[in-house]
Design a protein around this motif. Structure first.
Motif, mmCIF file in Angstrom:
data_model
loop_
_atom_site.group_PDB
_atom_site.id
_atom_site.type_symbol
_atom_site.label_atom_id
_atom_site.label_comp_id
_atom_site.label_asym_id
_atom_site.label_seq_id
_atom_site.Cartn_x
_atom_site.Cartn_y
_atom_site.Cartn_z
ATOM 1 N N ILE A 12 -111.604 5.898 22.407
ATOM 2 C CA ILE A 12 -112.913 6.102 21.891
ATOM 3 C C ILE A 12 -113.150 5.254 20.709
ATOM 4 O O ILE A 12 -112.259 5.088 19.848
ATOM 5 N N GLY A 13 -114.122 4.560 20.405
ATOM 6 C CA GLY A 13 -114.729 3.722 19.456
ATOM 7 C C GLY A 13 -115.984 3.807 18.999
ATOM 8 O O GLY A 13 -116.923 4.314 19.756
ATOM 9 N N CYS A 14 -116.257 3.637 17.926
ATOM 10 C CA CYS A 14 -117.941 3.517 17.442
ATOM 11 C C CYS A 14 -118.472 2.259 18.111
ATOM 12 O O CYS A 14 -117.918 1.414 18.447
ATOM 13 N N GLY A 17 -116.933 -1.141 16.821
ATOM 14 C CA GLY A 17 -115.560 -1.410 17.149
ATOM 15 C C GLY A 17 -114.340 -0.572 16.327
ATOM 16 O O GLY A 17 -113.169 -0.860 16.340
ATOM 17 N N GLY A 18 -115.070 0.453 15.581
ATOM 18 C CA GLY A 18 -114.121 1.049 14.690
ATOM 19 C C GLY A 18 -113.447 2.154 15.837
ATOM 20 O O GLY A 18 -114.066 2.576 16.973
ATOM 21 N N ARG A 19 -112.244 2.737 15.232
ATOM 22 C CA ARG A 19 -111.556 3.509 16.230
ATOM 23 C C ARG A 19 -111.761 5.124 15.733
ATOM 24 O O ARG A 19 -111.927 5.535 14.628
ATOM 25 N N VAL A 20 -112.184 5.937 16.890
ATOM 26 C CA VAL A 20 -112.402 7.404 16.749
ATOM 27 C C VAL A 20 -111.259 8.109 16.808
ATOM 28 O O VAL A 20 -110.623 8.136 17.816
ATOM 29 N N SER A 21 -111.057 9.311 16.082
ATOM 30 C CA SER A 21 -109.905 10.006 16.217
ATOM 31 C C SER A 21 -110.531 11.409 15.897
ATOM 32 O O SER A 21 -111.352 11.540 15.113
#
Length: 112
Positions: A12-14, A17-21
């Motif tokens: 999942i990303g924002c 392009g950021g990474r979601v955890s």
């Protein structure tokens, strides 16, 4: 409501392009292909690496808040999260930045 199950291995990303955890690592519950299914109990997530700027000022996404729908599917009493569940990315000042992008999730679930 139908969609693909979100689990601990979902990519999942924002919207930038950021990474979601997950803010907390899902444990216990139900596993699909070895990964824990994510529920409303894990509805907060952290975003890292968001490059978003407004007028040259960094305004990155830092968190995602999910709203579990009424799919009728529960794990340990909490609704499961699907890739179609409502969600919003926010800055540190809680400014909405748009929905997260689910790039890969588990098996499709259809509830009638």
């Amino acid at each position: 409501m139908s969609g693909s199950l979100l689990d601990a291995s979902a990519v999942i990303g924002c919207p930038h392009g950021g990474r979601v955890s997950a803010a907390t690592t899902p444990t216990g519950g139900v596993r699909v292909a070895g990964a824990v299914v994510v529920t409303a109990a894990h509805a907060h997530a952290v975003v890292t690496g968001c490059p978003h700027t407004v007028d040259g000022v960094p305004t990155p996404c830092v968190t995602v808040r999910w709203t579990a729908g009424s799919s009728g599917v529960l794990v340990d009493g909490a609704p499961v999260l699907l890739d179609s569940s409502a969600a919003q990315c926010f800055t540190s000042a809680f400014v909405p930045q748009g929905p997260p992008v689910v790039q890969a999730a588990q098996r499709k679930v259809t509830v009638r």
